[in-house]
Write an enzyme that holds these catalytic residues in place. Sequence first.
Site, mmCIF file in Angstrom:
data_model
loop_
_atom_site.group_PDB
_atom_site.id
_atom_site.type_symbol
_atom_site.label_atom_id
_atom_site.label_comp_id
_atom_site.label_asym_id
_atom_site.label_seq_id
_atom_site.Cartn_x
_atom_site.Cartn_y
_atom_site.Cartn_z
ATOM 1 C CG ASN A 87 28.262 42.370 52.481
ATOM 2 O OD1 ASN A 87 27.749 42.364 52.250
ATOM 3 N ND2 ASN A 87 28.651 40.849 52.623
ATOM 4 C CD GLN A 94 34.193 45.239 54.110
ATOM 5 O OE1 GLN A 94 34.062 46.470 54.259
ATOM 6 N NE2 GLN A 94 35.334 45.622 53.279
ATOM 7 C CG HIS A 100 34.527 42.153 48.805
ATOM 8 N ND1 HIS A 100 35.299 42.537 49.420
ATOM 9 C CD2 HIS A 100 33.590 41.437 49.133
ATOM 10 C CE1 HIS A 100 34.775 41.878 50.870
ATOM 11 N NE2 HIS A 100 33.898 41.000 50.762
ATOM 12 C CG HIS A 102 29.367 40.019 47.404
ATOM 13 N ND1 HIS A 102 30.408 38.391 48.415
ATOM 14 C CD2 HIS A 102 30.302 40.561 48.730
ATOM 15 C CE1 HIS A 102 31.267 38.237 49.379
ATOM 16 N NE2 HIS A 102 30.620 39.460 49.446
#
Length: 114
Positions: A87, A94, A100, A102
């Site tokens: 995101n 986000q 990051h 997922h």
Amino acid sequence: MTDCLFCKIVAGDVPATIVRESAGTVAFRDINPQAPTHVLVIPREHHPTAGELAAADAGLLAEVIREAHGVAADEGIAETGYRIVFNTGAQAGQTVFHVHAHVLGGRGLNWPPG
């Protein structure tokens, strides 16, 4: 970044259920899982978004993806299928501005998402 939640996880100042580590990444279970397997893979270095990480260190971005696949293999979902999601930006969902990935799997995932 002293106020970044994920930097605090990397430093060991905030607990997390770590499932995998590499030289450049840490992978841990999401505290609000959206699938039976929901693991976040983060670089140890702070970069706010995937685009910024790609511009700064394409090799580290590749390591994040490689480790995401490793998580899927470790979790037993690599053969049946899994999703890797970045995101980017608040409008995309986000909420922590430390890039990051997922890793989601363990159930059917609809398309389009969200």
